[in-house]
Scaffold this motif. Structure first.
Motif, short mmCIF file in Angstrom:
data_model
loop_
_atom_site.label_atom_id
_atom_site.label_comp_id
_atom_site.label_asym_id
_atom_site.label_seq_id
_atom_site.Cartn_x
_atom_site.Cartn_y
_atom_site.Cartn_z
N MET A 1 35.29 19.99 42.66
CA MET A 1 35.89 21.29 42.57
C MET A 1 35.21 22.12 41.51
SD MET A 1 39.11 22.49 40.68
CE MET A 1 39.25 24.23 40.52
N ARG A 2 35.16 23.44 41.72
CA ARG A 2 34.60 24.33 40.74
C ARG A 2 35.68 25.16 40.08
NH1 ARG A 2 31.80 20.92 40.80
NH2 ARG A 2 29.72 20.77 41.61
N SER A 3 35.32 25.91 39.04
CA SER A 3 36.30 26.61 38.24
C SER A 3 37.19 27.52 39.06
CB SER A 3 35.63 27.48 37.19
OG SER A 3 34.52 26.89 36.66
N SER A 4 38.47 27.54 38.74
CA SER A 4 39.41 28.46 39.35
C SER A 4 39.57 29.67 38.45
CB SER A 4 40.77 27.77 39.55
OG SER A 4 41.75 28.70 39.86
N SER A 5 39.38 30.86 39.02
CA SER A 5 39.44 32.06 38.19
C SER A 5 40.80 32.25 37.56
CB SER A 5 39.10 33.29 39.05
OG SER A 5 40.01 33.43 40.11
N ALA A 136 38.12 10.67 51.89
CA ALA A 136 39.42 11.05 51.34
C ALA A 136 40.32 11.63 52.41
CB ALA A 136 39.23 12.07 50.21
N LYS A 137 41.63 11.35 52.27
CA LYS A 137 42.63 11.87 53.20
C LYS A 137 43.55 12.85 52.45
CE LYS A 137 40.88 8.65 55.79
NZ LYS A 137 39.78 8.99 56.71
N PRO A 138 43.95 13.95 53.09
CA PRO A 138 44.85 14.91 52.42
C PRO A 138 46.18 14.26 52.08
CG PRO A 138 43.88 15.87 54.42
CD PRO A 138 43.56 14.40 54.44
N LEU A 139 46.83 14.79 51.05
CA LEU A 139 48.15 14.29 50.68
C LEU A 139 49.17 14.61 51.76
CD1 LEU A 139 48.51 15.17 46.88
CD2 LEU A 139 47.50 13.14 47.94
N GLN A 156 47.16 21.34 39.96
CA GLN A 156 47.11 21.17 41.41
C GLN A 156 45.76 21.61 41.96
OE1 GLN A 156 50.61 22.67 43.63
NE2 GLN A 156 51.71 22.76 41.68
N ASP A 157 45.27 22.75 41.47
CA ASP A 157 44.05 23.34 42.01
C ASP A 157 42.83 22.44 41.85
OD1 ASP A 157 45.41 25.56 42.86
OD2 ASP A 157 44.75 26.86 41.21
N ILE A 158 42.73 21.72 40.72
CA ILE A 158 41.53 20.91 40.53
C ILE A 158 41.53 19.64 41.39
CG2 ILE A 158 40.95 21.77 38.23
CD1 ILE A 158 42.25 19.31 37.05
N GLY A 159 42.64 19.39 42.08
CA GLY A 159 42.68 18.30 43.05
C GLY A 159 42.50 18.77 44.48
N LYS A 160 42.15 20.06 44.65
CA LYS A 160 41.97 20.62 45.98
C LYS A 160 40.49 20.71 46.35
CE LYS A 160 46.12 23.55 46.18
NZ LYS A 160 46.61 24.95 46.22
N VAL A 161 40.21 20.58 47.63
CA VAL A 161 38.88 20.83 48.18
C VAL A 161 39.07 21.62 49.47
CG1 VAL A 161 36.75 19.83 49.10
CG2 VAL A 161 37.96 18.69 47.21
N GLY A 163 40.75 24.19 49.98
CA GLY A 163 42.12 24.66 50.13
C GLY A 163 43.13 23.57 50.44
N LYS A 164 42.68 22.32 50.68
CA LYS A 164 43.58 21.20 50.96
C LYS A 164 43.74 20.33 49.71
CE LYS A 164 42.85 20.69 55.95
NZ LYS A 164 42.46 19.73 57.03
N GLN A 165 44.92 19.77 49.55
CA GLN A 165 45.22 18.94 48.39
C GLN A 165 44.85 17.49 48.66
OE1 GLN A 165 47.04 20.57 45.59
NE2 GLN A 165 46.00 18.89 44.56
N TYR A 166 43.91 16.97 47.87
CA TYR A 166 43.48 15.58 48.01
C TYR A 166 43.80 14.73 46.79
CZ TYR A 166 40.72 16.91 52.13
OH TYR A 166 40.33 17.35 53.37
N GLY A 167 43.89 15.35 45.61
CA GLY A 167 44.03 14.56 44.39
C GLY A 167 45.31 14.84 43.64
N VAL A 168 45.86 13.79 43.03
CA VAL A 168 46.99 13.88 42.10
C VAL A 168 46.49 13.44 40.74
CG1 VAL A 168 49.21 12.90 41.43
CG2 VAL A 168 48.78 13.45 43.83
#
Length: 461
Positions: A1-5, A136-139, A156-161, A163-168
Motif C-alpha cells: 500500500m502507498r500513502s493515503s492523503s 491473499a483473500k479479502p476479509l 484500516q486503509d493501510i490494510g487495503k489493496v 479498495g478491498k480490505q485484506y489486512g488486520v
C-alpha cells in the motif's frame, strides 16, 4: 500500500510528536487514572463494555496454521492468544515459524501445496504482493465489522489493496524511541536530548564518562532503515518522506545525501559504537538491547534506538523499565521530532470459516488485550483498555498512539517492495549495512540505493 492523503499532513506528524513526548514521562500523572477509566470500559468513552466479547463460531475439528516471523517472547506471547482462540472455538492452531522475507517463505509453501491459513505480514508492500500473486483473500463480513468497530480509518486503509480490505493490523510499533541505561546517564550527568545536536552532546558526555554511547544492531538491516527514516522524516519533512517512500523522487536526491551525512555523525565515529563499525555489523537486534542493560553502570553501551518492543528484550535482563531502563522520543533533526510507526497485519490465505474467524478474533480487543498484558506489545485497536498494558511507560505510549487517530507515518521500508525494503542481504538493508561499514561513502551509497530501488519498484517485487 502507498500513502493515503487523508493521513499525510505536516500538522499530524507534529501533533503525534508532541503527544509522544508527553507520553514518555516515566511517572504517571494524576490525570492518567481518569483517562484509563475512559478507555477501559468503566466509563463511556471509546472502550468496550465490561465483559463484552467478540462472537465466534464453534469450530470443533478445524485445524489452522498461522505463519509469522516472530521468535522468542513475542512468539510465546502470541501463542497464548492463539490458545484463547482454541478455547473459545474448539479449533486447533499451529504456529508456523517463518523466515524473512516472509513473501518468499509463503511462495515456497504455496508452491508446495501447503499454504498456512493466515499469515502475519510485516509490510504493506508484502500485503500488496500477496494480493498480486492471488494468495491473499479479502476479509469476510464478520472480520470487516470487527475491524471497522475497533480501528481508525488510517489503520484500516493501510490494510487495503485496490479498495478491498485484506489486512488486520494486529500489532503496531512506535519506531521513534531511544532507550537508555539510567545509571549511565546519571553517572555522566547526561540529559535526555530534544534535538540531534543535543543527542550528539549527550553521546559525548556518556563517552567522556567511560561508556560507549550507542549499541547499533547492524547485523539486522531493518534497524538501520529505521534510523534513516527517523532522520529523514524530521530533516526532509513529511512531503519528501512520502515521495521517497513511493519512489517519486530518487535516492540520489540531495535530501537523502543530507540524511546520510547526518547519520554519519554517529555511525562514522567508531568510538561511539559498541564494537565499532565492525562490531555493530555483527550485532543482532536482541543483543543490541541486552548489552545496553546488562553490566550495571558499565554496560557495553548506554543507548539503543528502536521501537516500543525493545521492552521484550529488556525483560530478559534484570533491568526494570521506568527505573533502570528509560526512554526518550527520537530527537528532532529538523524543525519537529519524527514519528514513525510500523506493524504486522493478519492476512487470510485460505478462505475458510475457521481462517476468517481467527482474523475476526485478532481484530477484536479480546485478542489484543491478552497480549497487551504480557508486555512488549502495542495494538492500534482503539478499544483495548489502556490499563491492560503492564507499566506506565507502555500505557502512555499506547494512549499516544490511539489519541493520534489517523495522524501517523508508516515505516518507509515497509511500504517498499520486499526486494528493496524487506530482504536480508539485498536492497536497502544491505546498502545501509555497507554504509555503516563505510560512512564516508555517501554518494556511492545513494547510487546503490537508487539502483536497487529502481529495479524493485520497476518489477513490483
Amino acid at each position: 500500500m502507498r500513502s493515503s492523503s487523508s493521513i499525510r499532513t505536516h500538522r499530524t506528524a507534529t501533533t503525534l510528536a508532541v503527544l509522544l513526548a508527553g507520553a514518555l514521562v516515566l511517572t504517571a500523572c494524576s490525570s492518567s487514572d481518569n483517562h484509563d477509566k475512559e478507555n477501559d470500559g468503566t466509563k463511556g468513552g471509546t472502550g468496550s463494555a465490561p465483559g463484552s466479547t467478540v462472537t465466534l463460531p464453534r469450530l470443533n475439528g478445524a485445524h489452522l496454521e498461522v505463519a509469522a516471523v516472530w521468535t522468542g517472547p513475542e512468539q510465546a506471547n502470541f501463542k497464548k492468544v492463539l490458545a484463547e482462540f482454541e478455547k473459545r472455538t474448539g479449533a486447533s492452531v499451529t504456529f508456523v515459524p517463518a523466515q524473512d522475507p516472509i513473501i518468499n517463505f509463503l511462495g515456497s509453501k504455496i508452491a508446495g501445496g501447503q499454504p498456512p491459513d493466515v499469515a502475519m505480514l510485516p509490510q504493506p508492500g508484502a500485503i500488496k504482493q500477496a494480493v498480486q500473486h492471488n494468495w491473499a483473500k479479502p476479509l469476510g463480513p464478520d472480520a470487516l465489522k470487527e475491524l471497522q468497530k475497533n480501528y481508525s480509518q488510517g489503520w484500516q486503509d493501510i490494510g487495503k489493496v485496490g479498495g478491498k480490505q485484506y489486512g488486520v493490523y494486529y500489532k503496531a510499533a512506535n519506531k521513534s524511541l531511544v532507550w537508555y541505561n539510567a545509571k549511565v546517564f546519571e553517572n555522566a550527568n547526561a540529559k535526555e536530548p530534544k534535538t540531534w545536536k543535543d543527542l550528539l552532546a549527550t553521546a559525548q558526555a556518556v563517552y567522556d564518562s567511560g561508556v560507549t554511547p550507542f549499541s547499533v544492531a547492524g547485523a539486522d538491516g531493518w534497524t538501520l532503515t529505521d534510523w534513516f527514516e527517523n532522520v529523514y522524516l524530521s530533516q526532509a519533512g513529511p512531503q519528501k518522506y512520502d515521495q521517497l517512500a513511493q519512489h517519486r523522487i530518487k535516492w540520489t536526491d540531495p535530501s537523502v545525501k543530507q540524511a546520510l551525512t547526518t547519520l554519519a555523525q554517529i555511525w562514522g565515529k567508531k568510538e561511539y559504537l559498541a564494537g565499532g563499525q565492525s562490531g555493530a555489523l555483527q550485532t543482532e537486534f536482541p543483543a543490541s538491547v541486552t548489552q545496553t542493560f546488562t553490566g550495571g553502570d558499565q554496560p557495553k553501551s548506554a543507548m539503543v534506538y528502536e521501537a516500543d518492543f525493545v521492552q521484550v528484550n529488556i525483560g530478559e535482563t534484570k533491568a526494570k523499565v521506568g527505573t533502570d531502563a528509560k526512554v526518550f522520543p527520537f530527537p528532532a533533526v529538523g524543525s519537529t521530532a519524527p514519528v514513525v510507526t510500523g506493524g504486522d497485519a493478519a492476512v487470510v490465505l485460505k478462505d475458510s470459516k475457521a481462517a476468517q474467524a481467527l482474523v475476526t478474533f485478532l481484530a477484536s480487543p479480546d485478542a489484543a488485550t491478552i497480549q497487551a498484558k504480557l508486555g512488549g506489545y502495542l495494538s492500534p485497536n482503539r478499544n483495548v483498555p489502556v490499563s491492560a498494558y503492564p507499566n506506565a511507560v507502555q500505557q502512555k505510549i499506547a494512549k499516544a498512539l490511539i489519541a493520534s487517530g489517523d495522524d501517523f507515518r508508516f515505516d518507509m521500508s515497509d511500504q517498499a517492495p520486499q526486494a528493496f525494503g524487506g530482504t536480508p542481504g539485498k536492497g536497502e538493508w544491505q546498502d545501509l549495512e555497507d554504509f555503516l561499514k563505510n560512512p564516508t561513502d555517501v554518494a556511492g551509497t545513494q547510487a546503490r540505493l537508487e539502483k536497487d530501488a529502481a529495479a524493485a519498484y520497476g518489477s513490483g517485487s
